[in-house]
Design an enzyme around this catalytic site. Sequence first.
Site, short mmCIF file in Angstrom:
data_model
loop_
_atom_site.label_atom_id
_atom_site.label_comp_id
_atom_site.label_asym_id
_atom_site.label_seq_id
_atom_site.Cartn_x
_atom_site.Cartn_y
_atom_site.Cartn_z
N ASP A 49 0.77 -1.19 -0.04
CA ASP A 49 0.10 0.02 0.10
C ASP A 49 0.92 1.20 -0.19
OD1 ASP A 49 -3.05 1.16 0.94
OD2 ASP A 49 -1.41 2.33 1.61
N TYR A 54 3.19 9.96 -0.57
CA TYR A 54 4.31 9.34 0.10
C TYR A 54 5.73 9.55 -0.30
CZ TYR A 54 0.41 6.34 2.37
OH TYR A 54 -0.80 6.17 3.01
N LYS A 78 -2.78 6.12 -4.23
CA LYS A 78 -3.87 6.95 -3.86
C LYS A 78 -3.40 8.38 -4.57
CE LYS A 78 -3.82 4.63 0.51
NZ LYS A 78 -2.29 4.75 0.77
N HIS A 109 -7.32 9.65 -2.11
CA HIS A 109 -6.60 9.65 -0.93
C HIS A 109 -7.76 10.32 0.56
CE1 HIS A 109 -2.29 9.34 1.02
NE2 HIS A 109 -3.33 8.99 2.08
N GLN A 162 -10.79 2.97 2.48
CA GLN A 162 -9.63 2.57 3.20
C GLN A 162 -9.68 3.71 4.38
OE1 GLN A 162 -5.15 3.44 3.18
NE2 GLN A 162 -5.64 1.75 1.67
N SER A 189 -3.20 2.38 9.58
CA SER A 189 -3.08 2.33 10.89
C SER A 189 -3.44 1.51 11.92
CB SER A 189 -3.23 3.90 11.65
OG SER A 189 -2.80 4.85 10.74
N LYS A 232 2.40 -1.30 8.71
CA LYS A 232 3.62 -0.79 8.33
C LYS A 232 4.86 -1.10 9.16
CE LYS A 232 7.40 2.40 8.55
NZ LYS A 232 7.72 2.93 10.00
N ARG A 238 9.65 -7.63 12.52
CA ARG A 238 8.06 -7.18 12.77
C ARG A 238 7.28 -7.45 11.45
NH1 ARG A 238 8.81 -1.37 15.48
NH2 ARG A 238 9.19 -1.96 17.78
P1 NDP Z 1 0.63 1.30 11.81
O1 NDP Z 1 -0.61 1.01 12.77
O2 NDP Z 1 0.94 0.05 10.63
O3 NDP Z 1 1.89 1.11 12.80
C1 NDP Z 1 3.21 1.31 12.27
C2 NDP Z 1 4.10 1.79 13.36
O4 NDP Z 1 4.15 0.52 14.14
C3 NDP Z 1 5.51 1.88 13.10
O5 NDP Z 1 5.97 2.89 13.95
C4 NDP Z 1 6.14 0.50 13.30
O6 NDP Z 1 7.60 0.86 13.55
C5 NDP Z 1 5.31 0.09 14.43
N1 NDP Z 1 5.10 -1.42 14.20
C6 NDP Z 1 4.80 -2.37 13.07
N2 NDP Z 1 4.73 -3.83 13.69
C7 NDP Z 1 5.11 -3.45 14.94
C8 NDP Z 1 4.91 -4.50 15.89
N3 NDP Z 1 4.79 -5.89 15.37
N4 NDP Z 1 5.28 -4.44 17.09
C9 NDP Z 1 5.68 -3.14 17.45
N5 NDP Z 1 5.76 -1.95 16.83
C10 NDP Z 1 5.40 -2.21 15.56
O7 NDP Z 1 0.58 2.67 11.25
P2 NDP Z 1 0.72 3.63 9.74
O8 NDP Z 1 -0.17 4.55 10.19
O9 NDP Z 1 1.70 3.24 9.03
O10 NDP Z 1 -0.64 2.54 8.89
C11 NDP Z 1 -0.13 1.70 8.14
C12 NDP Z 1 -0.34 1.88 6.49
O11 NDP Z 1 -1.52 2.29 6.25
C13 NDP Z 1 0.61 2.99 6.04
O12 NDP Z 1 2.11 2.88 5.98
C14 NDP Z 1 -0.10 3.47 4.81
O13 NDP Z 1 0.26 2.53 3.84
C15 NDP Z 1 -1.53 3.37 5.31
N6 NDP Z 1 -2.05 4.70 5.74
C16 NDP Z 1 -3.06 5.06 4.99
C17 NDP Z 1 -3.77 6.39 5.11
C18 NDP Z 1 -4.59 7.19 4.44
O14 NDP Z 1 -4.92 8.23 4.68
N7 NDP Z 1 -5.19 6.16 3.55
C19 NDP Z 1 -3.14 7.34 6.54
C20 NDP Z 1 -2.17 6.43 7.29
C21 NDP Z 1 -1.69 5.34 6.85
P3 NDP Z 1 8.88 0.01 12.76
O15 NDP Z 1 8.52 0.59 11.23
O16 NDP Z 1 9.89 0.75 13.33
O17 NDP Z 1 8.82 -1.32 12.81
#
Ligand code: NDP
Length: 276
Positions: A49, A54, A78, A109, A162, A189, A232, A238
Amino acid sequence: MRNDINASIKLTNGVEIPALGLGVWKVEDEGELRIAVKAALRAGYRHIDTAAVYGNEDMVGRAVEDFCDRKDIFITTKLWNTEHERAEAAFEKSLKNLRTDYVDLYLIHWPSPAVGNYVAAWKTLADLYKSGRARAVGVSNFHAGHIEKAADAAGFLPHMDQVERHPLFQQKDLEIYCRKNNIALTAYSPLGSGRLDQMAPKLQTLADKYGKTAAQIILRWQFQTGWVFIPKSVKPERISENAHIFDFELSGDDMDYIAALDCGTRFAHDADSAQF
Ligand code: NDP
């Protein structure tokens, strides 16, 4: 639905979207992104995604080209808010960045009434879908009212919405609306966007009971509720942990427990008040 890494959700047009995807928001370093994509493919992910805003579509495109066959991976990208009235040109640019001639899912988006024109954008996305260059089209951060307005104008409902979704913010009303209209849902998220610590204490008992981490409990809950989820991480361990959620099942009582954690705590913006 199958219960393994290849689990997918069928959209109304028959296209299958893998339930688990790798999110790449905020991944700006190409080396880091390549390590993440490689680790994800190794763990069995078949879905990435990204988004024009981005700034990493080109890195995703190069990684996909180098590490797998295009046809084996589901790519979502997006349309950014300032491009609503130039959606076709923005789409072409995304295709070029991604080094592909189609995307699997193209989303608006944000409805972004402050700077955009989502109704115009949705009409263009409907045309892109009909042209076959987007296998499915949808929206992101849309409330039911935005979907209704866009769908009425284009005579075409999105395949997907989404939105932010995790145990503290569960989107129950939107879910009822989307289920009624056969619109699939993706949780962005899904782990609370870096605020896992706000949820983990409430999930530790379940984590201990199932021998899993709090993150795995949340992702398994996302899966069992029928949502697509796109955690993510740039850390291979992870990325692998987030994929190991298909070897246990949360009981009905434990699903109810998580459902009751919903407290309306949103970490991202609300589409109605966002000024971008
Ligand atoms: P997430 O809820 O996926 O959380 C990501 C965070 O959690 C990062 O800091 C990561 O750190 C940490 N993490 C990941 N796995 C673990 C684990 N198993 N244990 C502990 N910590 C963990 O957040 P996002 O906001 O990034 O959402 C995911 C995706 O959704 C985005 O990357 C994007 O593709 C999409 N998105 C879409 C949006 C929209 O407006 N359409 C808005 C926001 C996100 P690390 O990388 O250091 O492991």
